[in-house]
Each structure stands twice: as C-alpha cells, then as structure tokens.
Design a protein around this motif. Structure first.
Motif, PDB file in Angstrom:
ATOM      1  N   VAL A  16       0.924  -1.210   0.044  1.00 20.98           N
ATOM      2  CA  VAL A  16      -0.126   0.107  -0.036  1.00 20.98           C
ATOM      3  C   VAL A  16       0.706   1.211   0.006  1.00 20.98           C
ATOM      4  CG1 VAL A  16      -1.652   1.326   1.343  1.00 20.98           C
ATOM      5  CG2 VAL A  16      -2.097  -0.963   0.869  1.00 20.98           C
ATOM      6  N   LEU A  17       2.103   1.343   0.787  1.00 15.72           N
ATOM      7  CA  LEU A  17       2.853   2.642   0.893  1.00 15.72           C
ATOM      8  C   LEU A  17       3.446   2.674  -0.512  1.00 15.72           C
ATOM      9  CD1 LEU A  17       4.469   1.853   4.543  1.00 15.72           C
ATOM     10  CD2 LEU A  17       2.496   3.638   3.799  1.00 15.72           C
ATOM     11  N   ILE A  18       3.891   1.654  -0.966  1.00 14.38           N
ATOM     12  CA  ILE A  18       4.681   1.861  -2.151  1.00 14.38           C
ATOM     13  C   ILE A  18       3.897   2.083  -3.339  1.00 14.38           C
ATOM     14  CG2 ILE A  18       5.878   0.434  -4.259  1.00 14.38           C
ATOM     15  CD1 ILE A  18       7.377  -1.108  -1.982  1.00 14.38           C
ATOM     16  N   THR A  19       2.510   1.720  -3.576  1.00 14.00           N
ATOM     17  CA  THR A  19       1.522   2.178  -4.272  1.00 14.00           C
ATOM     18  C   THR A  19       1.178   3.592  -4.305  1.00 14.00           C
ATOM     19  OG1 THR A  19       0.657  -0.083  -4.338  1.00 14.00           O
ATOM     20  CG2 THR A  19      -0.907   1.689  -5.249  1.00 14.00           C
ATOM     21  N   PHE A  20       1.059   4.038  -3.267  1.00  9.82           N
ATOM     22  CA  PHE A  20       0.749   5.592  -2.650  1.00  9.82           C
ATOM     23  C   PHE A  20       1.893   6.524  -3.212  1.00  9.82           C
ATOM     24  CE2 PHE A  20       0.205   9.017   0.120  1.00  9.82           C
ATOM     25  CZ  PHE A  20      -0.910   9.725  -0.199  1.00  9.82           C
ATOM     26  N   ALA A  21       3.228   5.923  -3.007  1.00 16.94           N
ATOM     27  CA  ALA A  21       4.249   6.745  -3.295  1.00 16.94           C
ATOM     28  C   ALA A  21       4.236   6.721  -4.818  1.00 16.94           C
ATOM     29  CB  ALA A  21       5.542   6.137  -2.841  1.00 16.94           C
ATOM     30  N   VAL A  22       4.117   5.800  -5.433  1.00 22.96           N
ATOM     31  CA  VAL A  22       4.065   5.636  -7.066  1.00 22.96           C
ATOM     32  C   VAL A  22       2.921   6.668  -7.649  1.00 22.96           C
ATOM     33  CG1 VAL A  22       3.919   4.274  -8.929  1.00 22.96           C
ATOM     34  CG2 VAL A  22       5.172   3.641  -7.336  1.00 22.96           C
ATOM     35  N   TYR A  23       1.674   6.652  -6.741  1.00 27.27           N
ATOM     36  CA  TYR A  23       0.652   7.448  -7.258  1.00 27.27           C
ATOM     37  C   TYR A  23       1.428   8.990  -7.114  1.00 27.27           C
ATOM     38  CZ  TYR A  23      -3.514  10.256  -6.415  1.00 27.27           C
ATOM     39  OH  TYR A  23      -4.437  11.390  -6.798  1.00 27.27           O
ATOM     40  N   LEU A  24       1.733   9.150  -5.925  1.00 24.72           N
ATOM     41  CA  LEU A  24       2.022  10.827  -5.915  1.00 24.72           C
ATOM     42  C   LEU A  24       3.125  11.158  -6.910  1.00 24.72           C
ATOM     43  CD1 LEU A  24       2.279  10.991  -1.992  1.00 24.72           C
ATOM     44  CD2 LEU A  24       0.594  11.909  -3.228  1.00 24.72           C
ATOM     45  N   ILE A  25       4.172  10.479  -7.108  1.00 20.42           N
ATOM     46  CA  ILE A  25       5.134  10.845  -8.159  1.00 20.42           C
ATOM     47  C   ILE A  25       4.527  10.961  -9.335  1.00 20.42           C
ATOM     48  CG2 ILE A  25       7.236   9.850  -9.413  1.00 20.42           C
ATOM     49  CD1 ILE A  25       7.932   8.542  -6.540  1.00 20.42           C
ATOM     50  N   LEU A  26       3.646  10.031  -9.897  1.00 24.51           N
ATOM     51  CA  LEU A  26       3.047  10.006 -11.147  1.00 24.51           C
ATOM     52  C   LEU A  26       2.003  11.126 -11.186  1.00 24.51           C
ATOM     53  CD1 LEU A  26       2.170   6.402 -12.000  1.00 24.51           C
ATOM     54  CD2 LEU A  26       4.129   7.994 -13.231  1.00 24.51           C
ATOM     55  N   ARG A  27       1.241  11.577 -10.149  1.00 22.00           N
ATOM     56  CA  ARG A  27       0.459  12.738 -10.007  1.00 22.00           C
ATOM     57  C   ARG A  27       1.287  14.001 -10.266  1.00 22.00           C
ATOM     58  NH1 ARG A  27      -1.222  16.663  -6.925  1.00 22.00           N
ATOM     59  NH2 ARG A  27      -3.405  17.086  -6.946  1.00 22.00           N
ATOM     60  N   HIS A  28       2.167  14.178  -9.601  1.00 20.75           N
ATOM     61  CA  HIS A  28       3.127  15.237  -9.978  1.00 20.75           C
ATOM     62  C   HIS A  28       3.929  15.285 -11.002  1.00 20.75           C
ATOM     63  CE1 HIS A  28       5.833  18.425  -8.334  1.00 20.75           C
ATOM     64  NE2 HIS A  28       6.831  17.874  -9.153  1.00 20.75           N
ATOM     65  N   PHE A  29       3.982  14.490 -11.755  1.00 16.29           N
ATOM     66  CA  PHE A  29       4.604  14.485 -13.031  1.00 16.29           C
ATOM     67  C   PHE A  29       3.608  14.825 -14.082  1.00 16.29           C
ATOM     68  CE2 PHE A  29       5.185  12.277 -17.272  1.00 16.29           C
ATOM     69  CZ  PHE A  29       6.144  12.958 -17.601  1.00 16.29           C
ATOM     70  N   CYS A  30       2.140  14.157 -14.074  1.00 19.92           N
ATOM     71  CA  CYS A  30       1.283  14.435 -14.801  1.00 19.92           C
ATOM     72  C   CYS A  30       0.741  16.271 -14.681  1.00 19.92           C
ATOM     73  CB  CYS A  30       0.086  13.706 -14.585  1.00 19.92           C
ATOM     74  SG  CYS A  30       0.353  12.177 -15.156  1.00 19.92           S
ATOM     75  N   CYS A  31       0.940  16.444 -13.456  1.00 21.02           N
ATOM     76  CA  CYS A  31       0.469  17.946 -13.204  1.00 21.02           C
ATOM     77  C   CYS A  31       1.448  18.938 -13.930  1.00 21.02           C
ATOM     78  CB  CYS A  31       0.546  18.253 -11.792  1.00 21.02           C
ATOM     79  SG  CYS A  31      -1.029  17.586 -10.948  1.00 21.02           S
ATOM     80  N   TRP A  32       2.617  18.412 -13.826  1.00 19.59           N
ATOM     81  CA  TRP A  32       3.662  19.337 -14.222  1.00 19.59           C
ATOM     82  C   TRP A  32       3.668  19.239 -15.885  1.00 19.59           C
ATOM     83  CZ3 TRP A  32       7.529  17.370 -17.728  1.00 19.59           C
ATOM     84  CH2 TRP A  32       8.578  18.087 -18.131  1.00 19.59           C
ATOM     85  N   TYR A  33       3.446  18.109 -16.300  1.00 22.90           N
ATOM     86  CA  TYR A  33       3.710  17.865 -17.792  1.00 22.90           C
ATOM     87  C   TYR A  33       2.305  18.628 -18.538  1.00 22.90           C
ATOM     88  CZ  TYR A  33       3.737  15.578 -22.325  1.00 22.90           C
ATOM     89  OH  TYR A  33       3.991  15.401 -23.796  1.00 22.90           O
ATOM     90  N   TRP A  34       1.247  18.640 -17.832  1.00 25.83           N
ATOM     91  CA  TRP A  34       0.095  19.325 -18.566  1.00 25.83           C
ATOM     92  C   TRP A  34      -0.196  20.813 -17.975  1.00 25.83           C
ATOM     93  CZ3 TRP A  34      -0.802  13.777 -18.174  1.00 25.83           C
ATOM     94  CH2 TRP A  34      -0.975  13.068 -19.354  1.00 25.83           C
ATOM     95  N   LYS A  35       0.768  21.145 -17.371  1.00 24.41           N
ATOM     96  CA  LYS A  35       0.762  22.493 -16.734  1.00 24.41           C
ATOM     97  C   LYS A  35      -0.452  22.979 -15.831  1.00 24.41           C
ATOM     98  CE  LYS A  35       4.650  23.788 -19.221  1.00 24.41           C
ATOM     99  NZ  LYS A  35       5.186  22.433 -19.337  1.00 24.41           N
ATOM    100  N   ILE A  36      -0.889  21.994 -15.218  1.00 23.51           N
ATOM    101  CA  ILE A  36      -2.114  22.167 -14.416  1.00 23.51           C
ATOM    102  C   ILE A  36      -2.029  22.861 -13.430  1.00 23.51           C
ATOM    103  CG2 ILE A  36      -4.018  20.825 -12.803  1.00 23.51           C
ATOM    104  CD1 ILE A  36      -3.434  18.193 -14.663  1.00 23.51           C
ATOM    105  N   ASN A  37      -0.746  22.972 -12.724  1.00 22.67           N
ATOM    106  CA  ASN A  37      -0.707  23.997 -11.560  1.00 22.67           C
ATOM    107  C   ASN A  37      -0.700  25.320 -12.099  1.00 22.67           C
ATOM    108  OD1 ASN A  37      -0.543  21.908  -9.752  1.00 22.67           O
ATOM    109  ND2 ASN A  37       1.721  21.438 -10.159  1.00 22.67           N
TER     110      ASN A  37
END
Length: 79
Positions: A16-37
C-alpha cells in the motif's frame, strides 16, 4: 507453503505504501507535464482581477457602466 501471519500483514502494508508513493510521483509528473498547476495559478489571478473589477464597478449605477461598442457607437454584432 505456509506464511507467518505478521509477514503477510507487513507485505500488505508495504504494498500500500509503495503504491501510494508511486501515485504521488506520477500525479506530480502529470500535473507538471500538462501544466495544471500553472493553469490553476492563472485562474486564481483571473478570479482576483475579476473580484477587484467587480468591487470597482459595484459602487456605480447600472447606467454608469460603459457599453461595449464597435467604434462607431453601435453595439457589436450579435448583441
């Protein structure tokens, strides 16, 4: 094969912890890539400007608000 109960629980918690960490990393990358922030920042700036414009115009009467015209004194097409 028999697994000890505590090792199964430990494995589940780690999974669960590894899955959550991967989710946070991928979310940060997607927000950066599509300039959501950046889009959110721009929308917050627009909201702040609209609120200040609304506050500036709220003291005027309805007739005091300038009309949008095409330069010849005519309203734009479709209005």
């Amino acid at each position: 094969m028999y697994y000890h109960e505590s090792s199964v629980v430990l494995f589940a918690i780690l999974a669960v912890l590894i899955t959550f960490a991967v989710y946070l990393i991928l979310r940060h990358f997607c927000c950066w890539y599509w300039k959501i922030n950046r889009r959110i920042e721009l929308m917050e700036d627009m909201l702040r400007e609209l609120r200040s414009l609304n506050a500036a115009l709220s003291g005027r009467k309805t007739g005091d608000v300038p009309r949008i015209e095409d330069g010849n004194g005519n309203p734009p097409a479709g209005v």
